[in-house]
Design an enzyme around this catalytic site. Structure first.
Site, PDB file in Angstrom:
ATOM      1  N   ASP A  47     145.222  74.837  44.928  1.00 37.27           N
ATOM      2  CA  ASP A  47     145.011  75.663  43.746  1.00 37.27           C
ATOM      3  C   ASP A  47     143.695  76.436  43.767  1.00 37.27           C
ATOM      4  OD1 ASP A  47     143.838  73.175  43.575  1.00 37.27           O
ATOM      5  OD2 ASP A  47     144.787  72.615  41.682  1.00 37.27           O
ATOM      6  N   HIS A  97     143.499  62.916  39.711  1.00 32.67           N
ATOM      7  CA  HIS A  97     142.929  62.802  38.355  1.00 32.67           C
ATOM      8  C   HIS A  97     143.189  61.432  37.718  1.00 32.67           C
ATOM      9  CE1 HIS A  97     141.693  66.906  38.313  1.00 32.67           C
ATOM     10  NE2 HIS A  97     142.906  67.404  38.312  1.00 32.67           N
ATOM     11  N   HIS A 115     140.211  71.382  41.449  1.00 30.01           N
ATOM     12  CA  HIS A 115     139.702  70.555  40.339  1.00 30.01           C
ATOM     13  C   HIS A 115     138.984  69.332  40.895  1.00 30.01           C
ATOM     14  CE1 HIS A 115     143.313  72.697  38.735  1.00 30.01           C
ATOM     15  NE2 HIS A 115     142.495  72.907  37.717  1.00 30.01           N
ATOM     16  N   ASP A 121     141.097  70.111  46.541  1.00 32.61           N
ATOM     17  CA  ASP A 121     141.755  70.655  45.347  1.00 32.61           C
ATOM     18  C   ASP A 121     140.689  71.374  44.508  1.00 32.61           C
ATOM     19  OD1 ASP A 121     144.453  70.002  43.507  1.00 32.61           O
ATOM     20  OD2 ASP A 121     142.636  70.344  42.324  1.00 32.61           O
TER      21      ASP A 121
HETATM   22 ZN   LIG Z   1     143.989  70.891  41.010  1.00 30.97          ZN
END
Ligand SMILES: [Zn+2]
Length: 298
Positions: A214, A90, A129, A127
């Site tokens: 996740d 991120h 996200h 991931d």
């Molecule tokens: Zn994540």
């Protein structure tokens, strides 16, 4: 990891990233800002509190990813896994967010590209996200193929199917959003039928995985339904791609917030990266058809 003797793998302490390694992705003023925030224990954003020791951890997470690259490209390790935190995907070049200080996978990719004989790097980000930081770092670049699978709409809000890169990098960003509730049919289908064919065509010299766990059904932060074995299947795709292309592959830890699921899934990933094998094939499905038509118009 410890209870399994680290699978017999060579365990190394992650070195600190050098300023030169960090500056390949992050402007010097940003790096200094992170240092200042850590020293003052001043949060980098609402999700990203830091303390003085965060600086050292951040340096080592990025530096460990670079050390992994060196081990893979020097041929001293057949594969590798960076079990470091904080995660990185991120972190944009000039903006920390989502627990991430430095874009570890992007820093590692730049470190690889600075070496002789490395012209193209493929980064698969599984991931749950969107890897907005890696996405931003290489958005206009044709030498890094970045492919992210992620729950969408979801944090951080970026990564629609239509974001395929820009300028000379058009077509070298592949965003594969999946709806909440998605499991193996969606995730494995997109990897088998979209990500892997694109990566083969790209013919990278190195494969890096932004390995978040996740999307596991046990994870408290997201709503996808992968099993521990699903990550083994994802890693088998990567191992098969690496073997077929004759290039190395390694993984860098991103998210994953159910500790047991994280541990089991990371071990499954490591075992699959090392042993290789044929992943389980799944049908194409509607998400694959939508991605195929969006990514290859006409
Ligand atoms: Zn994540």
């Amino acid at each position: 990891m410890d209870s399994r003797g680290w699978l017999g793998w060579d365990v190394q302490e992650a070195p600190r990233a050098t300023e030169e390694q960090l500056h390949a992705v992050h402007p010097p003023a940003y790096v200094e800002s992170v240092r200042a925030h850590c020293e003052a224990a001043r949060p980098l954003d609402g999700d990203t509190p830091v303390v003085p020791a965060s600086w050292e951890a951040g340096l080592r997470a990025a530096g460990g990813a670079c050390a992994l690259v060196d081990a893979l490209l020097d041929g001293t390790a057949p594969t590798g896994f960076c079990g470091t935190r904080p995660p990185g995907h991120h972190a944009e070049p000039d903006r920390a967010m989502g627990f991430c200080l430095f874009a570890n996978a992007a820093v590692a990719a730049e470190h690889a590209l600075a070496r002789d004989g490395v012209e193209r790097v493929f980064i698969l980000d599984w991931d749950v996200h969107h890897g907005n930081g890696t996405n931003a770092a290489f958005h206009s670049r044709p030498d890094v193929l970045f492919c992210s699978l992620h729950q969408y709409p979801f944090y951080p809000g970026t990564g629609p199917l239509g974001d395929t890169g820009s300028g000379p990098g058009e077509g070298f960003t592949i965003n594969l959003p999946v709806p909440a509730g998605s499991g193996e049919p969606e995730w494995l289908g997109l990897v088998e039928h979209v990500a892997m064919p694109a990566a083969r065509e790209f013919a990278p010299d190195l494969i890096l995985v932004s390995a978040g766990f996740d999307a596991h059904r046990a994870d408290p932060l997201a709503e996808c339904n992968l099993e521990t074995d699903s990550f083994r299947q994802l890693a088998l795709h990567v191992a098969t791609l690496a073997a077929d292309l004759g290039v190395p592959a390694g993984a860098v830890l991103e998210g994953g917030y159910d500790v047991d699921a994280l541990a089991e899934s990371a071990v499954a990933t490591m075992e699959a990266l090392e042993a290789g094998g044929t992943p389980r094939s799944v049908e194409r499905g509607p998400l694959v058809e939508a991605a195929a038509s969006a990514l290859r118009p006409g």
